[in-house]
Design an enzyme around this catalytic site. Structure first.
Site, PDB file in Angstrom:
ATOM      1  N   ASP A 242       0.846  -1.197   0.000  1.00 22.58           N
ATOM      2  CA  ASP A 242       0.000   0.000   0.000  1.00 22.58           C
ATOM      3  C   ASP A 242       0.879   1.243   0.000  1.00 22.58           C
ATOM      4  OD1 ASP A 242      -2.305  -1.465   0.179  1.00 22.58           O
ATOM      5  OD2 ASP A 242      -2.703  -0.996   2.283  1.00 22.58           O
TER       6      ASP A 242
ATOM      7  N   GLN B 244      -0.174   6.870  -6.140  1.00 25.65           N
ATOM      8  CA  GLN B 244      -1.329   7.756  -5.948  1.00 25.65           C
ATOM      9  C   GLN B 244      -1.377   8.856  -7.010  1.00 25.65           C
ATOM     10  OE1 GLN B 244       0.424   8.545  -2.237  1.00 25.65           O
ATOM     11  NE2 GLN B 244      -1.114   7.476  -1.014  1.00 25.65           N
TER      12      GLN B 244
ATOM     13  N   ARG C  48      -0.515  -0.660  -8.776  1.00 28.37           N
ATOM     14  CA  ARG C  48      -1.941  -0.348  -8.553  1.00 28.37           C
ATOM     15  C   ARG C  48      -2.051   1.168  -8.476  1.00 28.37           C
ATOM     16  NH1 ARG C  48      -3.339  -1.550  -2.943  1.00 28.37           N
ATOM     17  NH2 ARG C  48      -3.760  -3.663  -3.612  1.00 28.37           N
TER      18      ARG C  48
ATOM     19  N   LYS D 193      -6.446   7.020  -6.457  1.00 28.58           N
ATOM     20  CA  LYS D 193      -6.465   8.492  -6.459  1.00 28.58           C
ATOM     21  C   LYS D 193      -5.655   9.030  -5.280  1.00 28.58           C
ATOM     22  CE  LYS D 193     -10.833   8.995  -8.904  1.00 28.58           C
ATOM     23  NZ  LYS D 193     -12.153   9.659  -8.953  1.00 28.58           N
ATOM     24  N   GLY D 194      -5.732   8.378  -4.107  1.00 27.08           N
ATOM     25  CA  GLY D 194      -4.989   8.839  -2.928  1.00 27.08           C
ATOM     26  C   GLY D 194      -5.941   9.188  -1.804  1.00 27.08           C
TER      27      GLY D 194
ATOM     28  N   THR E 136      -9.902   1.779  -8.017  1.00 29.75           N
ATOM     29  CA  THR E 136     -10.873   2.880  -7.972  1.00 29.75           C
ATOM     30  C   THR E 136     -12.298   2.349  -8.111  1.00 29.75           C
ATOM     31  OG1 THR E 136     -11.551   4.973  -8.998  1.00 29.75           O
ATOM     32  CG2 THR E 136     -10.676   3.311 -10.481  1.00 29.75           C
TER      33      THR E 136
HETATM   34  P1  FDA Z   1     -13.987   8.725  -6.026  1.00 27.54           P
HETATM   35  O1  FDA Z   1     -13.662   9.160  -4.644  1.00 27.54           O
HETATM   36  O2  FDA Z   1     -14.075   9.744  -7.085  1.00 27.54           O
HETATM   37  O3  FDA Z   1     -15.294   7.844  -5.955  1.00 27.54           O
HETATM   38  C1  FDA Z   1     -15.991   7.386  -7.094  1.00 27.54           C
HETATM   39  C2  FDA Z   1     -17.320   6.844  -6.608  1.00 27.54           C
HETATM   40  O4  FDA Z   1     -17.101   5.648  -5.838  1.00 27.54           O
HETATM   41  C3  FDA Z   1     -18.063   7.789  -5.664  1.00 27.54           C
HETATM   42  O5  FDA Z   1     -18.867   8.678  -6.370  1.00 27.54           O
HETATM   43  C4  FDA Z   1     -18.849   6.819  -4.805  1.00 27.54           C
HETATM   44  O6  FDA Z   1     -20.018   6.408  -5.487  1.00 27.54           O
HETATM   45  C5  FDA Z   1     -17.933   5.618  -4.691  1.00 27.54           C
HETATM   46  N1  FDA Z   1     -17.103   5.664  -3.478  1.00 27.54           N
HETATM   47  C6  FDA Z   1     -15.791   5.991  -3.396  1.00 27.54           C
HETATM   48  N2  FDA Z   1     -15.348   5.880  -2.124  1.00 27.54           N
HETATM   49  C7  FDA Z   1     -16.421   5.505  -1.391  1.00 27.54           C
HETATM   50  C8  FDA Z   1     -16.616   5.230  -0.018  1.00 27.54           C
HETATM   51  N3  FDA Z   1     -15.624   5.311   0.877  1.00 27.54           N
HETATM   52  N4  FDA Z   1     -17.853   4.864   0.391  1.00 27.54           N
HETATM   53  C9  FDA Z   1     -18.875   4.738  -0.476  1.00 27.54           C
HETATM   54  N5  FDA Z   1     -18.749   4.984  -1.804  1.00 27.54           N
HETATM   55  C10 FDA Z   1     -17.552   5.359  -2.257  1.00 27.54           C
HETATM   56  N6  FDA Z   1      -5.310   4.945  -1.143  1.00 27.54           N
HETATM   57  C11 FDA Z   1      -4.045   5.222  -0.750  1.00 27.54           C
HETATM   58  O7  FDA Z   1      -3.705   6.390  -0.537  1.00 27.54           O
HETATM   59  N7  FDA Z   1      -3.139   4.198  -0.616  1.00 27.54           N
HETATM   60  C12 FDA Z   1      -3.444   2.903  -0.885  1.00 27.54           C
HETATM   61  O8  FDA Z   1      -2.602   2.022  -0.751  1.00 27.54           O
HETATM   62  C13 FDA Z   1      -4.775   2.617  -1.328  1.00 27.54           C
HETATM   63  N8  FDA Z   1      -5.129   1.336  -1.653  1.00 27.54           N
HETATM   64  C14 FDA Z   1      -6.367   1.117  -2.244  1.00 27.54           C
HETATM   65  C15 FDA Z   1      -6.668  -0.140  -2.757  1.00 27.54           C
HETATM   66  C16 FDA Z   1      -7.870  -0.337  -3.437  1.00 27.54           C
HETATM   67  C17 FDA Z   1      -8.187  -1.675  -4.012  1.00 27.54           C
HETATM   68  C18 FDA Z   1      -8.796   0.749  -3.569  1.00 27.54           C
HETATM   69  C19 FDA Z   1     -10.112   0.575  -4.297  1.00 27.54           C
HETATM   70  C20 FDA Z   1      -8.514   1.974  -3.038  1.00 27.54           C
HETATM   71  C21 FDA Z   1      -7.305   2.182  -2.369  1.00 27.54           C
HETATM   72  N9  FDA Z   1      -6.987   3.431  -1.848  1.00 27.54           N
HETATM   73  C22 FDA Z   1      -5.696   3.677  -1.430  1.00 27.54           C
HETATM   74  C23 FDA Z   1      -8.030   4.479  -1.691  1.00 27.54           C
HETATM   75  C24 FDA Z   1      -8.052   5.467  -2.851  1.00 27.54           C
HETATM   76  O9  FDA Z   1      -6.926   6.305  -2.810  1.00 27.54           O
HETATM   77  C25 FDA Z   1      -9.314   6.357  -2.808  1.00 27.54           C
HETATM   78  O10 FDA Z   1      -9.286   7.115  -1.626  1.00 27.54           O
HETATM   79  C26 FDA Z   1     -10.617   5.586  -2.854  1.00 27.54           C
HETATM   80  O11 FDA Z   1     -10.551   4.532  -3.751  1.00 27.54           O
HETATM   81  C27 FDA Z   1     -11.790   6.525  -3.263  1.00 27.54           C
HETATM   82  O12 FDA Z   1     -11.565   7.067  -4.516  1.00 27.54           O
HETATM   83  P2  FDA Z   1     -12.183   6.481  -5.878  1.00 27.54           P
HETATM   84  O13 FDA Z   1     -11.042   6.185  -6.789  1.00 27.54           O
HETATM   85  O14 FDA Z   1     -13.059   5.339  -5.607  1.00 27.54           O
HETATM   86  O15 FDA Z   1     -12.899   7.696  -6.558  1.00 27.54           O
END
Ligand code: FDA
Length: 307
Positions: free
Chosen positions: A130, A159, A180, A183-184, A227
């Site tokens: 991570d 990220q 992987r 966004k962060g 994501t």
């Molecule tokens: P975005 O925030 O734009 O969300 C898109 C849509 O997804 C939202 O409109 C909503 O519908 C849904 N959604 C997103 N998050 C949600 C939540 N918490 N609850 C409910 N619905 C939600 N970060 C990091 O800094 N270091 C890491 O090592 C990791 N590792 C990691 C592994 C995996 C498999 C994932 C999926 C994510 C991570 N992350 C992470 C977290 C990542 O940085 C980010 O904060 C989250 O994925 C939320 O951003 P999205 O890309 O989903 O987009």
């Protein structure tokens, strides 16, 4: 709201006290099937039935006692044996600070090495690292580079909100990295990180475009999209198609409990989907970051106060 929740995630007093509130324990179940390895394995078996692979993560970070790092590594090794016995297509995702990075880098390296050996012995594809807050970015990438010399099966999370990530991808490309892209999830200052969603999404897409080009030209790079942003996933897939790559030339990785309907739909539509299942009792900072990602989740958490 996001900044406040991320501050709460890192506040020591809150880390100690909030997990004792009964309603937070109830609310956290939305994002994790349970605290024990058995509950994580049971959830993974359900996904197996739906044709989806999983990634396990044992919650924990920034530990201050090396004994805890040893215990975490041992717990991961046991989980890998369990997953193997159950015939699961599983990987692990670990935080270097839960394996002791703040205290002893060599011990952290040794723990990662033993996880990677076990992964190879149990036919697991990747052990992911991570990415934590920006204070750890350089140390994490440097340890990844060291590990990758010996272990082809190690992956790293990068990220898209960090301005440095494009050059980190360039730096890692010669190693045939397993990346992987997320966004962060941390609060980072504007000098080093894009702040608006528009900028982060644009950088995410640009990074994917450059990594897909590398894959197309024969690099051994493996790309996982971490994501839940369905539009973004489709934009990446459209670009992949336009350069002749199929939609399963990258993985889509999502968290347990988030956009479950979309996880199934993407799988049905031919994407390679993996679901990350978290378990363990140290869930507070991780859970606060989930709330920060979508403040509407706070309302859900508060509703758990009701009988
Ligand atoms: P975005 O925030 O734009 O969300 C898109 C849509 O997804 C939202 O409109 C909503 O519908 C849904 N959604 C997103 N998050 C949600 C939540 N918490 N609850 C409910 N619905 C939600 N970060 C990091 O800094 N270091 C890491 O090592 C990791 N590792 C990691 C592994 C995996 C498999 C994932 C999926 C994510 C991570 N992350 C992470 C977290 C990542 O940085 C980010 O904060 C989250 O994925 C939320 O951003 P999205 O890309 O989903 O987009």
């Amino acid at each position: 709201m996001r900044r406040l929740l991320l501050w709460m995630a890192s506040n020591g007093w809150m880390r100690r006290h909030v997990p004792r509130l009964w309603f937070t324990k109830r609310a956290v179940r939305k994002f994790m099937p349970g605290e024990t390895p058995g509950e994580a394995i049971t959830a993974a078996s359900t996904f197996k039935g739906q044709g989806m692979a999983v990634i396990f993560t044992r919650l924990g970070e920034n530990l201050t006692d090396l004994k805890d790092a040893d215990e975490n590594a041992e717990a991961y090794l046991e989980l890998m044996d369990l997953a193997d016995k159950e015939g699961l297509s599983a990987e692990e995702s670990v935080k270097l600070t839960q394996l002791g990075l703040d205290i002893d880098e060599e011990r952290t390296y040794a723990h990662m090495a033993s996880l990677l050996d076990k992964a190879a012995a149990t036919d697991q594809q990747t052990v992911w690292i991570d990415m934590e807050g920006s204070a750890y970015t350089e140390a994490t990438i440097a340890l990844y580079e060291r590990l990758k010399q010996t272990y082809p099966n190690v992956g790293i999370c990068l990220q898209a909100y960090l301005k440095r990530t494009y050059s980190d991808v360039e730096r890692l490309l010669p190693l045939d990295p397993r990346i992987r892209l997320v966004k962060g999830a941390y609060a980072e200052p504007a000098q080093i990180a894009y702040q608006s969603r528009k900028e982060v999404d644009a950088n995410y897409l640009a990074l994917c475009v450059s990594m897909l080009a590398a894959i197309k030209s024969g690099s051994g790079l493996f790309l996982g999209l971490g994501t839940h942003d369905i539009d973004l996933i489709h934009q990446v897939a459209d670009h992949a198609k336009s350069i002749g790559l199929p939609r399963d030339s990258f993985d889509v990785e999502m968290l347990y409990g988030i956009r479950v309907d979309q996880q199934r739909k993407l799988k049905k539509d031919g994407f390679a989907v993996r679901v990350l299942i978290a378990y363990g009792d140290y869930w507070y900072p991780w859970y606060m970051r989930r709330l920060a990602e979508r403040p509407a989740n706070v309302v859900f958490a508060l509703r758990q106060l009701l009988p």
